[in-house]
Write a protein that holds these residues in place. Sequence first.
Motif, PDB file in Angstrom:
ATOM      1  N   ASP A   1      43.002  48.210  51.229  1.00  0.00           N
ATOM      2  CA  ASP A   1      42.149  47.839  50.113  1.00  0.00           C
ATOM      3  C   ASP A   1      43.126  48.348  49.119  1.00  0.00           C
ATOM      4  O   ASP A   1      43.406  49.291  48.765  1.00  0.00           O
ATOM      5  CB  ASP A   1      40.756  48.217  49.962  1.00  0.00           C
ATOM      6  N   ASP A   2      43.345  47.437  47.817  1.00  0.00           N
ATOM      7  CA  ASP A   2      43.794  47.735  46.566  1.00  0.00           C
ATOM      8  C   ASP A   2      43.106  48.602  45.745  1.00  0.00           C
ATOM      9  O   ASP A   2      43.652  49.415  45.019  1.00  0.00           O
ATOM     10  CB  ASP A   2      44.559  46.878  45.991  1.00  0.00           C
ATOM     11  N   ASP A   3      41.764  48.818  46.009  1.00  0.00           N
ATOM     12  CA  ASP A   3      40.890  49.668  45.042  1.00  0.00           C
ATOM     13  C   ASP A   3      40.962  50.914  45.735  1.00  0.00           C
ATOM     14  O   ASP A   3      40.167  51.212  46.634  1.00  0.00           O
ATOM     15  CB  ASP A   3      39.551  48.955  44.959  1.00  0.00           C
ATOM     16  N   GLU A   4      41.521  51.777  45.022  1.00  0.00           N
ATOM     17  CA  GLU A   4      41.685  53.186  45.724  1.00  0.00           C
ATOM     18  C   GLU A   4      40.231  53.858  45.549  1.00  0.00           C
ATOM     19  O   GLU A   4      40.181  54.703  46.669  1.00  0.00           O
ATOM     20  CB  GLU A   4      42.514  53.987  44.727  1.00  0.00           C
ATOM     21  N   ASN A   5      39.590  53.798  44.704  1.00  0.00           N
ATOM     22  CA  ASN A   5      38.204  54.148  44.749  1.00  0.00           C
ATOM     23  C   ASN A   5      37.427  53.835  46.299  1.00  0.00           C
ATOM     24  O   ASN A   5      36.530  54.529  46.543  1.00  0.00           O
ATOM     25  CB  ASN A   5      37.426  54.138  43.636  1.00  0.00           C
ATOM     26  N   LEU A   6      37.400  52.395  46.244  1.00  0.00           N
ATOM     27  CA  LEU A   6      36.574  51.820  47.376  1.00  0.00           C
ATOM     28  C   LEU A   6      37.367  52.234  48.648  1.00  0.00           C
ATOM     29  O   LEU A   6      36.515  52.670  49.440  1.00  0.00           O
ATOM     30  CB  LEU A   6      36.766  50.389  47.360  1.00  0.00           C
ATOM     31  N   LEU A   7      38.520  52.423  48.690  1.00  0.00           N
ATOM     32  CA  LEU A   7      39.315  53.213  50.002  1.00  0.00           C
ATOM     33  C   LEU A   7      38.881  54.418  50.370  1.00  0.00           C
ATOM     34  O   LEU A   7      38.614  54.698  51.470  1.00  0.00           O
ATOM     35  CB  LEU A   7      40.796  52.728  49.652  1.00  0.00           C
ATOM     36  N   HIS A   8      38.823  55.477  49.293  1.00  0.00           N
ATOM     37  CA  HIS A   8      38.456  56.640  49.440  1.00  0.00           C
ATOM     38  C   HIS A   8      36.981  56.775  49.783  1.00  0.00           C
ATOM     39  O   HIS A   8      36.542  57.465  50.878  1.00  0.00           O
ATOM     40  CB  HIS A   8      38.810  57.448  48.342  1.00  0.00           C
ATOM     41  N   GLY A   9      36.151  55.879  49.235  1.00  0.00           N
ATOM     42  CA  GLY A   9      34.687  55.745  49.641  1.00  0.00           C
ATOM     43  C   GLY A   9      34.420  55.481  51.159  1.00  0.00           C
ATOM     44  O   GLY A   9      33.768  55.844  51.792  1.00  0.00           O
ATOM     45  N   LEU A  10      35.407  54.470  51.363  1.00  0.00           N
ATOM     46  CA  LEU A  10      35.084  53.883  53.036  1.00  0.00           C
ATOM     47  C   LEU A  10      35.406  55.139  53.864  1.00  0.00           C
ATOM     48  O   LEU A  10      35.003  55.259  55.030  1.00  0.00           O
ATOM     49  CB  LEU A  10      36.001  52.570  53.119  1.00  0.00           C
ATOM     50  N   ALA A  11      36.657  55.722  53.532  1.00  0.00           N
ATOM     51  CA  ALA A  11      37.111  56.882  54.341  1.00  0.00           C
ATOM     52  C   ALA A  11      36.138  58.002  54.514  1.00  0.00           C
ATOM     53  O   ALA A  11      35.855  58.599  55.634  1.00  0.00           O
ATOM     54  CB  ALA A  11      38.525  57.195  53.629  1.00  0.00           C
TER      55      ALA A  11
END
Length: 130
Positions: free
Chosen positions: A9-19
């Motif tokens: 995902d290009d959205d770093e906040n979403l990527l960290h949230g999913l992780a």
Amino acid sequence: MNATVLLVDDDENLLHGLARVLRHQPFRLLTARSGDEAMWVLKTRRVDVIVADENMPGMSGTELLAWVARECPHVVRIVLTGHATAATAIRAINDGGVYRFFTKPCHEVELALAIRKAIEEKDATSRCSG
């Protein structure tokens, strides 16, 4: 379960949230912020499941998953999108051979269960075709 899941995902906040919400699951997590980065990861690491955002600059998730279907057909493909349309879903199924299609925001439990089921089915298939 000794599987690896790639989140794209290009959205770093979403990527960290999913992780963060998936960190206690029984699989290893890798992340990528673009289709190109995901392709590099897939060329250099063993990946069992990829979860890709549809709307990314440069390469859409559907384009990435179509490449994955051709180059790494053993990788189970899941789409995650905030802009679901029938055309996107059809393209994801026809070109990317996706396993599941989620819209944002998605419930993290549903996503985790879909990933685990994909890994279980993949493991069962590889045992049968052994």
